[in-house]
Every structure is written in structure tokens, then in C-alpha cells.
Design an enzyme around this catalytic site. Sequence first.
Site, short mmCIF file in Angstrom:
data_model
loop_
_atom_site.label_atom_id
_atom_site.label_comp_id
_atom_site.label_asym_id
_atom_site.label_seq_id
_atom_site.Cartn_x
_atom_site.Cartn_y
_atom_site.Cartn_z
N ARG A 75 0.81 -1.21 0.00
CA ARG A 75 0.00 0.00 0.00
C ARG A 75 0.85 1.26 0.00
O ARG A 75 0.32 2.34 -0.10
CB ARG A 75 -0.92 0.01 1.22
CG ARG A 75 -2.04 -1.00 1.16
CD ARG A 75 -3.18 -0.50 2.00
NE ARG A 75 -4.16 -1.55 2.26
CZ ARG A 75 -3.99 -2.52 3.14
NH1 ARG A 75 -2.85 -2.58 3.84
NH2 ARG A 75 -4.91 -3.41 3.34
N THR A 76 2.15 1.10 0.17
CA THR A 76 3.02 2.26 0.26
C THR A 76 2.74 3.20 -0.90
O THR A 76 2.85 2.82 -2.05
CB THR A 76 4.49 1.84 0.26
OG1 THR A 76 4.67 0.89 1.28
CG2 THR A 76 5.38 3.04 0.48
N GLN A 77 2.37 4.40 -0.57
CA GLN A 77 1.95 5.34 -1.60
C GLN A 77 2.89 6.53 -1.63
O GLN A 77 3.83 6.61 -0.85
CB GLN A 77 0.53 5.79 -1.32
CG GLN A 77 0.29 6.07 0.16
CD GLN A 77 -0.97 6.85 0.38
OE1 GLN A 77 -1.03 8.00 0.01
NE2 GLN A 77 -1.94 6.24 0.99
#
Lengths: 230, 262
Positions: B43-45
Amino acid sequence: MFGQAILNDNLPGAKQHHWSPYTDNGGTIVAVAGDDFAIIASDTRLIQGYSILSREQTKLFKLSEQTVLGVSGCWCDVLTFTRTLEARMKMYLHEHLKPMSTPAVAQLVSTMLYHKRFFPYYVSNIVAGLDQDGKGTLYSYDPVGHCEKNRYRAGGAAGAMLQPLLDNQVGLKNMKGGVLPDITKEKALMVIKDSFISAAERDTSTGDGVIINIITKSGVEVMHFPLRKD
Amino acid sequence: MYANPNSIINPSLWPNGPAPGCFFNFPGANVTSTSSSSGIITRTQSPVTTGTSILGLVFDGGVMLAGDMLGSYGSMAKFRSIERTIKVNNSTVLGATGDIADFQHLKAIIEQKVIDEDCADDGFTLKPKALHTWLTRVLYNRRSKFDPLWNTFLVAGIEDGEPYLGCVDKIGTAFSDSKIATGYGAHIALPLMREGLEKKPQMTQEEARALLINCLRVLFYRDCRALNKHQIATITKEGVTIENNIELDTNWEVANFVIGYE
């Protein structure tokens, strides 16, 4: 084709945002235990990278009249850890109608740290206080909960720099002589102040000021002195 | 005429040319990946539409927040009148740096919290320290899920008659100080603010405003993601005022002395 070359982010100058849940916020803790007192001190600088976030942020958390916790490392973990610990202190107080003793706090800190063994709190802890017999006592930790009982300890960013100084000045290591006398409060304060002055000279993340907590049977006395601000 | 009859049925937009959209380098285009086949979700955005610095300064009897109104899309100055400083209630304002969408998402939640407090009608309102702590927990929990809200927030207000200024970043690093600047402002404006406060530790509202305006001007000169349209929020015992669309007079005379870029 050049269309694909543009999409390649390994090109020089192409940046990829890297995200980490941890950051190093610097800071140093020094603690010394005597016969009937314990002293714990922290610097008041909070950093991120090469920036100073704040010049007046204590890293000492008074848990009871007998116990003070010093924490440095990743500040968001420090906040989360200390708030949870403070909540547990209150729960204990209301359940047992007495504040938690320093050795009990020491065990709780270890358990809480190990509870997050595989996504650790990135913090360096030192618990200082008086035990049930009124003796000065001190516990230091690694981020995942290893605990050791000490007479003196330096932790945090300049911990590795200051520990040998304490070994010499407080522990009187590698010296010929008889029995080790208990350190006096005056001598302990002097060594602690000198430690921080020295750390501020060599460690960029330590500076601005020092907050000292002196724990005796009459409670916690707070002292403050300035450090270089550059 | 056509060598391959399939190209008539399924023609490409520009054979041997660049693929549509390949000139745009969207931030995080290669970072975000949701892989359902492996069962691992990353999910690292990274931020999309972003806001630059917010400045906060405590003065005698109150506190001020200041920042510009730009929402940048990478290097493009795309949205030119975004409210990045918002009034929460009569004692608290909130300023945001970083991803505008994440900010507006939180803004909606905070507005609902304020409505709920009003409906309770018990005389209690959301105070700045409470909002600051709440934001710290929200941001820390999101970072612990590896799904951060990409913002740095400044919370300013009056609590128990005393001015309060706090900062929280995207992983939950939180602190309180009498002068805070986020983003580029931490490098450019904060030293100016510290210098100003060192000369005069107890500033009047006018002095604080003048100092902040000077900082905003310097930021507009030096920060490529800044805009000359600003918001200044002032919180005193009397309440909250937010001035919008403030344009500063600038002087680009020195630009004539810069040579080599003609």
C-alpha cells in the site's frame, strides 16, 4: 523505443519516493544510580535529518514519584510507547491502589517492547528510580526488550560515545584500587553535565539544553541547563 | 496498401511512436502496486496533488498560521485556490502540507467530529491539544498499516487562554513549539522565524503578521512549488479569522542581473 526509455525510472535524475515507517529523531539519555537516589537526564533537541524540529522537547517521562523513563529514537514510537505505558501505570494504580514499583515498571517495559518484536518500537529506553527499599536503581533496554540492570548508562544517539566516559568516571573501570564507593549526588550531576557538554560537541543530534530529573525519596526534582544550539 | 490486415481491425494509435501518456511521469507510478495474485498487497503510496509549506507562529495572546493556496500536480501548478488552512471551530485551525486528497479526507472526518460535538450540546468543544493528539494517533495508525496519510499538519489554537501550536507528520512524529514550519519552510522560513523570535520573544499580533508575510514572500521567491496567493489564519481569545487570497508585492529586479539563461 524512446517511449519505454522515458518510463524507466532507473534513469539518472529519476526519483522514487521512498517511505519508511521509522525515522531517527536523535537525542541522548544519561542516567546514574546512587545509594539513595537516581538521576536521569536527556537533551532537549528533536531532529529529523539535518533539521532541528524543536529545541525544547524533553525525552523524560515521569511515571510515578519513584520512577522516571527516558526514551529516545524514533519519536513517533516514543510517543506511542510512553502513552501506552502511562495508561498501564494508571490502570495498575486504580487496580492495586498503589503506584507501580520501579522493578515492576522495568519488567513491564521489557514485556511491552518484546510484544512488538517483529515490528519494533525503534527506541532506546532507560528506566531510573528507587526500588522498594529506597535504593537507586536503573534499567536499560534494546528496542526489542532486552533488559539489563545497571548503576550507570548512556543511551540514544550519543550513547556509544558517552558510555566509555561513564565507565571511567562512574564505574572507575581499569583502575587499581580497593572497593568501589557509591557515587555521590554531586559527582553524578557533574559527570552527567560534562557528558552532555561533550556529546553536544561531537554529536549533531544532541544539543540545545538538558533536563535532569533527580529521584529521591522526597520525589522528583527537575533541573535544566543550556547546551550549545548549533 | 496495408501489409497486415489486422492493423485495420485493431489499429494502434501511433505505430512506432510513443505510447499514449508515456511522457507524463506520474509520481509513484512505479511504486504503487497491488498484487492480488501473490496475495501481498503493497500500500506504500506517494503524494499526488500536493501543498507546500505551512508556517505557524505564536505571539502574545494568540497564534497564526500562514501558507499559500496552491495544489501542485508534480511540478505543475494545477489547483490555484486550494484552502490548505481551515477553521475547525472557534478555538482551533488546521493547516496541511503534502497530499491534498488525504487532507480533504481527514478534513471531512474532522468536520463531522465538530458537528457531533455540537450535537452533544454539552458545552465541550474540540480543543487544539485534543485535535493534535487525535491526528497523531490517526497518522501513526496509518503508518503502522504501511498505508500512510501523506501530510504534515500544523494545529493552532487557544486552549485555556494559552496559545497552542503543534505539528504532526505522516508517521506520527508530533511536537509542540512556538514556531514551526513544514516542508521547504522548515529550511527557509524557520531560521527567519527563530531569528525574529530571538530578537523579540513576545511579539505583538502585528509583528508576528509582518514576520510571517516576510517569510511567505521569501518562500515565494525560492520555493518552486509556492504561489503568490496566501491564507493567514489568526487565533486569539476573540476567535478565529482566516484571510484568503492575500497577494504580496514582490520585486524581481534582481532577475535582470542573473545572466546565462537568456
